[in-house]
Design a protein around this motif. Structure first.
Motif, PDB file in Angstrom:
ATOM      1  N   ARG A 118       0.825  -1.209   0.000  1.00 55.45           N
ATOM      2  CA  ARG A 118       0.000   0.000   0.000  1.00 55.45           C
ATOM      3  C   ARG A 118       0.861   1.263   0.000  1.00 55.45           C
ATOM      4  N   LEU A 119       2.141   1.081   0.300  1.00 55.09           N
ATOM      5  CA  LEU A 119       3.070   2.207   0.242  1.00 55.09           C
ATOM      6  C   LEU A 119       3.172   2.757  -1.177  1.00 55.09           C
ATOM      7  N   GLY A 120       2.936   1.897  -2.178  1.00 56.11           N
ATOM      8  CA  GLY A 120       2.988   2.345  -3.569  1.00 56.11           C
ATOM      9  C   GLY A 120       1.929   3.387  -3.863  1.00 56.11           C
ATOM     10  N   ARG A 121       0.682   3.143  -3.422  1.00 59.97           N
ATOM     11  CA  ARG A 121      -0.387   4.125  -3.621  1.00 59.97           C
ATOM     12  C   ARG A 121      -0.114   5.389  -2.813  1.00 59.97           C
ATOM     13  N   LEU A 122       0.431   5.218  -1.599  1.00 59.63           N
ATOM     14  CA  LEU A 122       0.714   6.379  -0.756  1.00 59.63           C
ATOM     15  C   LEU A 122       1.777   7.268  -1.393  1.00 59.63           C
ATOM     16  N   MET A 123       2.847   6.653  -1.904  1.00 60.26           N
ATOM     17  CA  MET A 123       3.905   7.438  -2.549  1.00 60.26           C
ATOM     18  C   MET A 123       3.386   8.140  -3.788  1.00 60.26           C
ATOM     19  N   GLN A 124       2.524   7.450  -4.525  1.00 58.68           N
ATOM     20  CA  GLN A 124       1.961   8.075  -5.719  1.00 58.68           C
ATOM     21  C   GLN A 124       1.075   9.255  -5.349  1.00 58.68           C
ATOM     22  N   GLY A 125       0.291   9.109  -4.265  1.00 57.86           N
ATOM     23  CA  GLY A 125      -0.548  10.205  -3.807  1.00 57.86           C
ATOM     24  C   GLY A 125       0.268  11.401  -3.354  1.00 57.86           C
ATOM     25  N   VAL A 126       1.362  11.140  -2.635  1.00 58.35           N
ATOM     26  CA  VAL A 126       2.239  12.221  -2.180  1.00 58.35           C
ATOM     27  C   VAL A 126       2.876  12.932  -3.369  1.00 58.35           C
ATOM     28  N   ALA A 127       3.291  12.153  -4.384  1.00 50.23           N
ATOM     29  CA  ALA A 127       3.923  12.741  -5.572  1.00 50.23           C
ATOM     30  C   ALA A 127       2.944  13.642  -6.319  1.00 50.23           C
ATOM     31  N   VAL A 128       1.698  13.181  -6.482  1.00 51.86           N
ATOM     32  CA  VAL A 128       0.693  13.997  -7.175  1.00 51.86           C
ATOM     33  C   VAL A 128       0.342  15.225  -6.349  1.00 51.86           C
ATOM     34  N   LEU A 129       0.296  15.069  -5.031  1.00 54.18           N
ATOM     35  CA  LEU A 129       0.026  16.212  -4.163  1.00 54.18           C
ATOM     36  C   LEU A 129       1.127  17.263  -4.284  1.00 54.18           C
ATOM     37  N   ALA A 130       2.378  16.803  -4.367  1.00 54.36           N
ATOM     38  CA  ALA A 130       3.498  17.735  -4.547  1.00 54.36           C
ATOM     39  C   ALA A 130       3.392  18.450  -5.894  1.00 54.36           C
ATOM     40  N   PHE A 131       3.015  17.695  -6.934  1.00 52.85           N
ATOM     41  CA  PHE A 131       2.821  18.302  -8.262  1.00 52.85           C
ATOM     42  C   PHE A 131       1.716  19.348  -8.223  1.00 52.85           C
ATOM     43  N   GLY A 132       0.597  19.011  -7.583  1.00 54.26           N
ATOM     44  CA  GLY A 132      -0.512  19.955  -7.481  1.00 54.26           C
ATOM     45  C   GLY A 132      -0.145  21.195  -6.692  1.00 54.26           C
ATOM     46  N   THR A 133       0.692  21.009  -5.669  1.00 56.03           N
ATOM     47  CA  THR A 133       1.141  22.140  -4.866  1.00 56.03           C
ATOM     48  C   THR A 133       1.882  23.163  -5.724  1.00 56.03           C
ATOM     49  N   VAL A 134       2.756  22.648  -6.594  1.00 52.08           N
ATOM     50  CA  VAL A 134       3.532  23.535  -7.464  1.00 52.08           C
ATOM     51  C   VAL A 134       2.638  24.181  -8.521  1.00 52.08           C
ATOM     52  N   GLN A 135       1.799  23.363  -9.161  1.00 53.16           N
ATOM     53  CA  GLN A 135       0.963  23.866 -10.249  1.00 53.16           C
ATOM     54  C   GLN A 135      -0.088  24.866  -9.770  1.00 53.16           C
ATOM     55  N   ALA A 136      -0.664  24.602  -8.593  1.00 53.95           N
ATOM     56  CA  ALA A 136      -1.722  25.481  -8.086  1.00 53.95           C
ATOM     57  C   ALA A 136      -1.177  26.599  -7.205  1.00 53.95           C
ATOM     58  N   GLY A 137       0.125  26.587  -6.934  1.00 48.22           N
ATOM     59  CA  GLY A 137       0.723  27.627  -6.114  1.00 48.22           C
ATOM     60  C   GLY A 137       0.234  27.616  -4.682  1.00 48.22           C
ATOM     61  N   VAL A 138       0.109  26.411  -4.092  1.00 45.86           N
ATOM     62  CA  VAL A 138      -0.387  26.290  -2.726  1.00 45.86           C
ATOM     63  C   VAL A 138       0.656  26.827  -1.748  1.00 45.86           C
ATOM     64  N   ALA A 139       0.227  27.677  -0.842  1.00 42.13           N
ATOM     65  CA  ALA A 139       1.108  28.200   0.205  1.00 42.13           C
ATOM     66  C   ALA A 139       0.859  27.385   1.478  1.00 42.13           C
ATOM     67  N   TRP A 140       1.839  26.564   1.832  1.00 45.09           N
ATOM     68  CA  TRP A 140       1.668  25.684   2.993  1.00 45.09           C
ATOM     69  C   TRP A 140       1.966  26.447   4.282  1.00 45.09           C
ATOM     70  N   THR A 141       1.034  27.273   4.654  1.00 47.32           N
ATOM     71  CA  THR A 141       1.115  27.985   5.933  1.00 47.32           C
ATOM     72  C   THR A 141       0.798  26.997   7.057  1.00 47.32           C
TER      73      THR A 141
END
Length: 267
Positions: A118-141
């Motif tokens: 299940r670590l495979g799905r978790l790593m993939q989710g984290v990777a997509v979340l990181a991509f979305g953070t950059v693309q959407a300009g999320v400010a992690w306050t």
């Protein structure tokens, strides 16, 4: 031994058992990563072909996708015992052995088979979340991080509750019905997109019956700093993940009801 220590020991035993076949564990983890990666390609193809969808960008949807998959990956690892309750315990009579042990039944099932894959799905989710953070300009306050962690916890509770309900059905059906996957895997698919894209009746289902919107949609809006096109107040994302915990409590009540009607295999 306390319940927490026992759970950690069960998880350790499960992981050590899988570590005896490292190549198999690695391939299963990689398989999970690649299988869910195909879904990412489908989302990318949708936005590549049509551009923004009703004002939602690829980066924003990637945040929904990544957070939802992280929730499910953790819940799936914790709730594997409920998922296979019918086939591995009820049909074989092994469930009676769990009942005889002086330890919480739910804890034994949660520590039964903690899958490293299940670590495979978790790593993939984290990777997509990181991509979305950059693309959407999320400010992690600090506030955004707190909302994300609260949403993650609520989402894990919600998906774990769905798995508990799936296991509860097995007391009457003996086998876990495939229709239950409509709420697990289908729920992940539904939570990957903004609630505003769905029809009104489906939005109500995802909010009041299986509250996926409460653990994914509203918190992500707060993280993105985006107003809800459906008119929900801005503070909704800060409290809505509580619905995931309420759902888990309701599922636990149903589980105890089913447990009282368990009559063993008769073998």
């Amino acid at each position: 031994m306390g319940s927490a220590a026992l759970f950690l020991r069960l998880v350790k035993a499960s992981l050590l058992g899988q570590a005896r076949y490292p190549a198999s564990a690695l391939m299963l983890t990689l398989g999970q990563f690649l299988a869910t990666g195909i879904e990412v390609i489908a989302v990318w193809a949708l936005f590549h072909r049509f551009g923004d969808v009703q004002g939602w960008t690829l980066g924003e949807v990637a945040v929904f996708y990544g957070l939802a998959n992280c929730m499910f990956a953790i819940a799936d690892a914790l709730g594997r015992g409920f998922d296979v309750l019918g086939t591995e315990f009820l049909r074989t009579g092994a469930f009676d052995r769990l009942l005889l042990r002086p330890r919480p039944l739910a804890l034994q099932l949660m520590g039964h088979d903690f899958r490293v894959s299940r670590l495979g799905r978790l790593m993939q989710g984290v990777a997509v979340l990181a991509f979305g953070t950059v693309q959407a300009g999320v400010a992690w306050t600090p506030e955004a991080v707190a909302i994300a962690l609260f949403a993650l916890a609520g989402g894990v509770a919600l998906f774990l509750g769905i798995l508990v309900l799936q296991g509860t059905l097995a007391f009457w059906t003996v086998e876990s019905l495939e229709i239950a996957h409509v709420l697990t895997y289908g729920g992940v698919q539904a939570a990957q997109y903004p609630l505003a894209l769905y029809a009104r009746w489906f939005r109500r289902v995802l909010t009041f019956i299986v509250p996926l919107a409460c653990v994914a949609y509203y918190p992500v809006l707060a993280i993105l700093g985006k107003a809800d096109p459906l008119g929900a107040p801005g503070w909704a994302g800060m409290v809505s993940p509580l619905a995931g915990f309420v759902f888990l409590v309701a599922a636990s009540v149903a589980w105890r009801f089913g447990l009282r009607h368990y009559a063993s295999t008769g073998s």
